[in-house]
Scaffold this motif. Structure first.
Motif, PDB file in Angstrom:
ATOM      1  N   UNK A 111      16.998  -2.620  -1.159  1.00 43.18           N
ATOM      2  CA  UNK A 111      17.325  -1.652  -2.207  1.00 43.18           C
ATOM      3  C   UNK A 111      16.056  -1.186  -2.910  1.00 43.18           C
ATOM      4  N   UNK A 112      15.234  -2.116  -3.347  1.00 34.13           N
ATOM      5  CA  UNK A 112      14.041  -1.758  -4.118  1.00 34.13           C
ATOM      6  C   UNK A 112      13.014  -1.034  -3.256  1.00 34.13           C
ATOM      7  N   UNK A 113      12.997  -1.297  -1.965  1.00 33.90           N
ATOM      8  CA  UNK A 113      12.100  -0.552  -1.071  1.00 33.90           C
ATOM      9  C   UNK A 113      12.373   0.944  -1.114  1.00 33.90           C
ATOM     10  N   UNK A 114      13.608   1.328  -1.426  1.00 33.97           N
ATOM     11  CA  UNK A 114      13.976   2.744  -1.494  1.00 33.97           C
ATOM     12  C   UNK A 114      13.810   3.307  -2.902  1.00 33.97           C
ATOM     13  N   UNK A 115      13.563   2.453  -3.862  1.00 33.02           N
ATOM     14  CA  UNK A 115      13.409   2.905  -5.242  1.00 33.02           C
ATOM     15  C   UNK A 115      12.046   3.519  -5.522  1.00 33.02           C
ATOM     16  N   UNK A 116      11.001   3.065  -4.793  1.00 33.33           N
ATOM     17  CA  UNK A 116       9.633   3.464  -5.106  1.00 33.33           C
ATOM     18  C   UNK A 116       8.887   3.882  -3.843  1.00 33.33           C
ATOM     19  N   UNK A 135       5.802   3.908  -1.174  1.00 35.02           N
ATOM     20  CA  UNK A 135       4.938   2.823  -0.707  1.00 35.02           C
ATOM     21  C   UNK A 135       3.645   2.716  -1.505  1.00 35.02           C
ATOM     22  N   UNK A 136       3.145   3.845  -1.991  1.00 42.09           N
ATOM     23  CA  UNK A 136       1.910   3.827  -2.766  1.00 42.09           C
ATOM     24  C   UNK A 136       2.075   3.044  -4.065  1.00 42.09           C
ATOM     25  N   UNK A 137       3.197   3.260  -4.760  1.00 43.22           N
ATOM     26  CA  UNK A 137       3.431   2.513  -5.997  1.00 43.22           C
ATOM     27  C   UNK A 137       3.674   1.036  -5.702  1.00 43.22           C
ATOM     28  N   UNK A 138       4.422   0.752  -4.635  1.00 40.94           N
ATOM     29  CA  UNK A 138       4.691  -0.643  -4.280  1.00 40.94           C
ATOM     30  C   UNK A 138       3.395  -1.401  -4.015  1.00 40.94           C
ATOM     31  N   UNK A 148       0.458  -0.610  -5.255  1.00 38.64           N
ATOM     32  CA  UNK A 148      -0.351  -0.608  -6.473  1.00 38.64           C
ATOM     33  C   UNK A 148       0.174  -1.590  -7.525  1.00 38.64           C
ATOM     34  N   UNK A 149       1.492  -1.836  -7.534  1.00 39.96           N
ATOM     35  CA  UNK A 149       2.096  -2.643  -8.599  1.00 39.96           C
ATOM     36  C   UNK A 149       3.110  -3.625  -8.019  1.00 39.96           C
ATOM     37  N   UNK A 150       2.649  -4.647  -7.305  1.00 42.48           N
ATOM     38  CA  UNK A 150       3.580  -5.599  -6.705  1.00 42.48           C
ATOM     39  C   UNK A 150       4.406  -6.365  -7.742  1.00 42.48           C
ATOM     40  N   UNK A 151       3.870  -6.537  -8.959  1.00 40.35           N
ATOM     41  CA  UNK A 151       4.627  -7.242 -10.001  1.00 40.35           C
ATOM     42  C   UNK A 151       5.878  -6.455 -10.376  1.00 40.35           C
ATOM     43  N   UNK A 152       5.766  -5.122 -10.426  1.00 44.58           N
ATOM     44  CA  UNK A 152       6.933  -4.291 -10.698  1.00 44.58           C
ATOM     45  C   UNK A 152       7.992  -4.479  -9.617  1.00 44.58           C
ATOM     46  N   UNK A 153       7.579  -4.511  -8.373  1.00 45.77           N
ATOM     47  CA  UNK A 153       8.529  -4.678  -7.273  1.00 45.77           C
ATOM     48  C   UNK A 153       9.238  -6.023  -7.383  1.00 45.77           C
ATOM     49  N   UNK A 154       8.491  -7.078  -7.689  1.00 45.96           N
ATOM     50  CA  UNK A 154       9.091  -8.403  -7.859  1.00 45.96           C
ATOM     51  C   UNK A 154      10.117  -8.394  -8.990  1.00 45.96           C
ATOM     52  N   UNK A 209       7.507  10.761  -6.334  1.00 45.06           N
ATOM     53  CA  UNK A 209       8.592  10.015  -6.969  1.00 45.06           C
ATOM     54  C   UNK A 209       9.657   9.757  -5.927  1.00 45.06           C
ATOM     55  N   UNK A 210      10.079   8.510  -5.831  1.00 42.16           N
ATOM     56  CA  UNK A 210      11.203   8.154  -4.972  1.00 42.16           C
ATOM     57  C   UNK A 210      12.459   8.063  -5.844  1.00 42.16           C
ATOM     58  N   UNK A 211      13.320   7.059  -5.614  1.00 41.18           N
ATOM     59  CA  UNK A 211      14.639   7.073  -6.251  1.00 41.18           C
ATOM     60  C   UNK A 211      14.593   6.710  -7.737  1.00 41.18           C
ATOM     61  N   UNK A 212      13.744   5.763  -8.123  1.00 40.59           N
ATOM     62  CA  UNK A 212      13.671   5.359  -9.530  1.00 40.59           C
ATOM     63  C   UNK A 212      12.588   6.191 -10.210  1.00 40.59           C
TER      64      UNK A 212
END
Length: 255
Positions: free
Chosen positions: A144-149, A151-154, A156-162, A233-236
């Motif tokens: 789910x979260x893979x589709x929210x953001x 790849x560049x943001x993921x 850059x900010x792995x803490x947000x993804x977690x 911008x992706x889904x979120x």
């Protein structure tokens, strides 16, 4: 199904115009944290959790979009709010459209982010509902979260993804599944003509779930609607492009 008393947080001046923020599937009201500081300076901000999410009750599913919209109207009644602006992302946007179509007198203005009038195929949503009932929401949180953001943001900010994966994983399985079933049955296209509130639709250019043509279809059906497409911008989108989204929301809701 009757309405439930959803969990809500109210912030800002009690005498200011009211805006209600409605969340995506699998999130709680904290998803709007990037917008709160700016919004509460101008509005009485009502954030709430969908039924089956966050701190709200978890009735047995399936739910319908009418149920989710009824919860919003019941929340407005509980707070003594006759008319409010609505802002929703994904499932939240679907809920806002249903409220604006079924109770237009309650909606002043509306902002819809990364959402759609329908998301076929229905079987995919039923399959996801069955999966989370069997295995819990943790089993779908990464996908789910893979589709929210993007790849560049993921990267850059792995803490947000977690943090966002933990939010999805904390969603009660029955609540998530019940809302999946609401999306499976969704077809808001016939309702758009009944929406009278001036509406801003925001789409993410890189959104794999509800790409810009979904926003175009919404704007085509609403008499007073316009579309903004945000790059990178992706889904979120309210998180990934927080500053741009906040500015657009404030500009639209202040008329």
């Amino acid at each position: 199904m009757s309405s439930v008393d959803v969990h809500a947080v109210v912030e800002g001046d009690a005498d200011a115009p009211v805006v209600v923020l409605s969340n995506s599937l699998g999130s709680d009201l904290a998803m709007w944290d990037p917008q709160i500081s700016a919004l509460q300076r101008r509005f009485r901000v009502v954030r709430y959790d969908h039924r089956g999410h966050g701190g709200s009750p978890v009735p047995d599913g399936p739910y319908g979009i009418e149920d989710l919209a009824g919860d919003v109207v019941a929340l407005l009644d509980r707070l003594g709010v006759g008319r409010a602006s609505l802002c929703g992302l994904s499932l939240g946007g679907m809920t806002c459209m249903q409220v604006a179509a079924s109770a237009p007198e309650r909606v002043q203005r509306m902002v819809l982010l990364c959402t759609s009038v329908r998301l076929p195929p229905a079987q995919g949503w039923h399959d996801r509902a069955a999966l989370v009932r069997a295995q819990g929401t943790e089993g779908v949180s990464a996908a789910v979260v893979d589709r929210w953001f993007t790849p560049e943001l993921a990267a850059r900010d792995p803490e947000l993804i977690t943090r966002m994966r933990a939010m999805v994983a904390a969603t009660p399985a029955e609540g998530y599944a019940g809302c999946c079933e609401a999306i499976a049955a969704l077809d808001l296209a016939p309702a758009l003509a009944r929406i009278t509130a001036p509406t801003l639709v925001i789409a993410g250019a890189d959104d794999p779930a509800t790409p810009p043509p979904h926003g175009e279809a919404i704007v085509a059906g609403i008499a007073d609607g316009r579309l903004e497409v945000l790059p990178q911008a992706a889904h979120m989108a309210n998180v990934e492009q927080a500053e741009a989204v906040t500015r657009l929301i404030v500009e639209h809701l202040t008329g």
